[in-house]
Scaffold this motif. Structure first.
Motif, PDB file in Angstrom:
ATOM      1  N   PRO A 170      -4.281  -7.603 -10.166  1.00 13.50           N
ATOM      2  CA  PRO A 170      -5.418  -6.977 -11.248  1.00 13.50           C
ATOM      3  C   PRO A 170      -6.057  -5.631 -10.647  1.00 13.50           C
ATOM      4  N   ALA A 171      -6.358  -5.840  -9.583  1.00 16.50           N
ATOM      5  CA  ALA A 171      -7.101  -4.170  -8.885  1.00 16.50           C
ATOM      6  C   ALA A 171      -5.990  -2.992  -9.447  1.00 16.50           C
ATOM      7  N   PHE A 172      -4.660  -3.283  -9.133  1.00 20.13           N
ATOM      8  CA  PHE A 172      -3.632  -2.235  -9.388  1.00 20.13           C
ATOM      9  C   PHE A 172      -3.643  -2.102 -10.745  1.00 20.13           C
ATOM     10  N   ALA A 221       0.588  -1.132   0.067  1.00 20.88           N
ATOM     11  CA  ALA A 221      -0.070  -0.059  -0.069  1.00 20.88           C
ATOM     12  C   ALA A 221       0.760   1.314  -0.142  1.00 20.88           C
ATOM     13  N   GLN A 222       1.925   1.225   0.904  1.00 24.54           N
ATOM     14  CA  GLN A 222       2.789   2.483   0.911  1.00 24.54           C
ATOM     15  C   GLN A 222       3.610   2.488  -0.557  1.00 24.54           C
ATOM     16  N   ALA A 257       3.180   6.056  -2.639  1.00 21.02           N
ATOM     17  CA  ALA A 257       4.514   6.750  -2.665  1.00 21.02           C
ATOM     18  C   ALA A 257       4.720   6.634  -4.197  1.00 21.02           C
ATOM     19  N   GLY A 258       4.532   5.642  -4.838  1.00 18.05           N
ATOM     20  CA  GLY A 258       4.693   5.625  -6.322  1.00 18.05           C
ATOM     21  C   GLY A 258       3.850   6.738  -7.057  1.00 18.05           C
ATOM     22  N   ALA A 259       2.720   6.532  -6.567  1.00 18.93           N
ATOM     23  CA  ALA A 259       1.582   7.763  -7.295  1.00 18.93           C
ATOM     24  C   ALA A 259       2.188   8.965  -7.108  1.00 18.93           C
ATOM     25  N   VAL A 260       2.748   9.553  -5.991  1.00 21.67           N
ATOM     26  CA  VAL A 260       3.620  10.597  -5.842  1.00 21.67           C
ATOM     27  C   VAL A 260       4.599  11.018  -6.702  1.00 21.67           C
ATOM     28  N   ALA A 261       5.714   9.964  -6.417  1.00 25.77           N
ATOM     29  CA  ALA A 261       6.862  10.045  -7.190  1.00 25.77           C
ATOM     30  C   ALA A 261       6.659   9.965  -8.838  1.00 25.77           C
ATOM     31  N   ALA A 262       5.412   9.297  -9.207  1.00 25.39           N
ATOM     32  CA  ALA A 262       5.554   9.232 -10.501  1.00 25.39           C
ATOM     33  C   ALA A 262       5.320  10.656 -11.249  1.00 25.39           C
ATOM     34  N   ARG A 304      -4.223   1.793 -12.792  1.00 27.17           N
ATOM     35  CA  ARG A 304      -3.033   2.408 -13.118  1.00 27.17           C
ATOM     36  C   ARG A 304      -3.209   3.794 -13.589  1.00 27.17           C
ATOM     37  N   PRO A 305      -4.231   4.311 -14.373  1.00 32.65           N
ATOM     38  CA  PRO A 305      -4.367   5.649 -14.975  1.00 32.65           C
ATOM     39  C   PRO A 305      -4.394   6.689 -13.784  1.00 32.65           C
ATOM     40  N   VAL A 306      -5.033   6.335 -12.679  1.00 30.63           N
ATOM     41  CA  VAL A 306      -5.274   7.004 -11.409  1.00 30.63           C
ATOM     42  C   VAL A 306      -4.068   7.274 -10.557  1.00 30.63           C
ATOM     43  N   LEU A 307      -3.298   6.061 -10.597  1.00 21.36           N
ATOM     44  CA  LEU A 307      -2.068   6.023  -9.624  1.00 21.36           C
ATOM     45  C   LEU A 307      -0.639   6.474 -10.466  1.00 21.36           C
TER      46      LEU A 307
END
Length: 367
Positions: free
Chosen positions: A106-108, A79-80, A84-89, A112-115
């Motif tokens: 699959p959920a991730f 989860a972290q 953190a990946g969503a911010v760093a991306a 993907r477009p949101v994160l």
């Protein structure tokens, strides 16, 4: 005065810290980090840091710390990493994900477009826990498989653009060694997974002993989060005893496999399913590079090794044991396989080829 061009910024997205537990995704990400010095990488580091395991801070880029007591990809770590990946991306030019297709993938993939936003994504797939998960999964972007067999499976699941880049092995760290003296040691290294091969290895060893071979069997077992490792190890010892094996040692996780592989005469790895393990297991590459013959099951992904290994039908302990007994009794054949194995790793799994392929892929996808 000319201005040096800005180095491309790439996020290495893993489900656990690079300086944490040594999984296939972490190993592959660390290898890319070291292979491409002209890229500014962002990666995840463990906090608090474990003593005795130096993080890869000296290789450039920056570390983003995530809370993890053991460095394993538990749910909090995953989860972290996602958050953190969503911010760093958003601050990177490209995202390079190293994620096994497991239960939560699959959920991730649908998020993907949101994160990860609109950044181009490379997804290196270390393995697939269950092929049925592919039907519920969307590709993250350009997909990289470790073997031709996995690439065909991903393309059949509508993953679109799938490339094949085999893993690498730092050959200077794994020099070829002569055959050890004394009573042979046969090594199995793998996970406590259903169909992972440990039980077949024990039954095959018993078959080899009945055929007259003399050796000791060592099983180096890795657990996964939530498994009762002590209970699983006890079950393996009981199976070996019931099969009539006496010279058997069941170990837990081995932090540095170099000494153990060097002491072995043969690596025995006969899974019936690869599960979440790397499609091309690093232990197999390490053994071949060291000059240790390998006996594998005939899973499709192992066909990439050609005649550098011996293969037996998956789950066929009798045939596997016969091959083991034959190999231990044929010094010349042992030497031939040792030479073939080392040559195969040098030709197909060297660091230069690995670096060149990923560098070319980055150039193609970077804006």
């Amino acid at each position: 005065m000319s201005v040096s061009p800005r180095r491309p910024r790439v996020l290495l997205l893993t489900s656990s810290p690079l300086d944490g537990a040594d999984g296939a995704d972490v190993r592959l990400a660390s290898d890319v980090l070291g292979a491409l010095p002209d890229v500014e990488f962002t990666w995840f580091a463990q906090w608090p840091h474990r003593r005795g395991r130096p993080p890869p801070y000296g290789l450039g880029g920056r570390a983003v710390r995530i809370l993890s007591w053991d460095g394993m990809p538990h749910l909090p770590e995953r989860a972290q990493a996602a958050l953190a990946g969503a911010v760093a991306a958003r601050r990177c030019d490209l995202v390079h994900a190293f994620l096994t297709v497991g239960r939560t993938f699959p959920a991730f993939s649908w998020l993907r477009p949101v994160l990860l936003g609109a950044r181009p994504v490379v997804h290196t797939v270390p393995g697939v826990m269950d092929p049925r998960l592919l039907a519920r999964t969307r590709p993250l972007g350009t997909t990289v498989a470790l073997s031709e067999s996995m690439a065909r499976r991903l393309r059949a699941a509508d993953f679109g653009d799938v490339r094949v880049i085999p893993p690498m092995l730092p050959l200077e760290r794994w020099p070829s060694r002569p055959r050890p003296a004394g009573l042979p040691m046969v090594l199995y290294a793998g996970h406590h997974d259903p169909g992972g091969g440990a039980e077949t290895a024990i039954d095959a060893a018993a078959e080899a002993v009945r055929a007259g071979a003399e050796f000791r069997l060592v099983l180096a077992m890795r657990g996964r989060p939530g498994q009762d490792r002590h209970g699983l190890a006890a079950a393996l010892r009981e199976r070996a005893s019931a099969a009539g094996l006496r010279a058997v040692e069941v170990r837990g996780y081995v932090d540095d496999m170099r000494d153990l592989i060097t002491a072995a005469h043969v690596l025995l790895f006969p899974p019936t399913t690869i599960g979440g393990k790397a499609d091309i297991p690093f232990t197999v590459l390490q053994a071949l590079a060291t000059g240790r013959p390998v006996i594998l099951s005939d899973l499709p992904q192992f066909a990439d090794f050609g005649n550098a290994v011996l293969r037996a039908p998956a789950g066929d302990a009798r045939r596997t044991g016969q091959q083991l007994a034959w190999l231990l009794g044929q010094p010349r054949s042992w030497e031939v396989l040792a030479e073939r194995g080392r040559a195969a790793v040098e030709e197909r799994f060297g660091p230069e080829r690995f670096a060149a392929r990923y560098a070319a892929l980055y150039r193609e996808l970077l804006p």
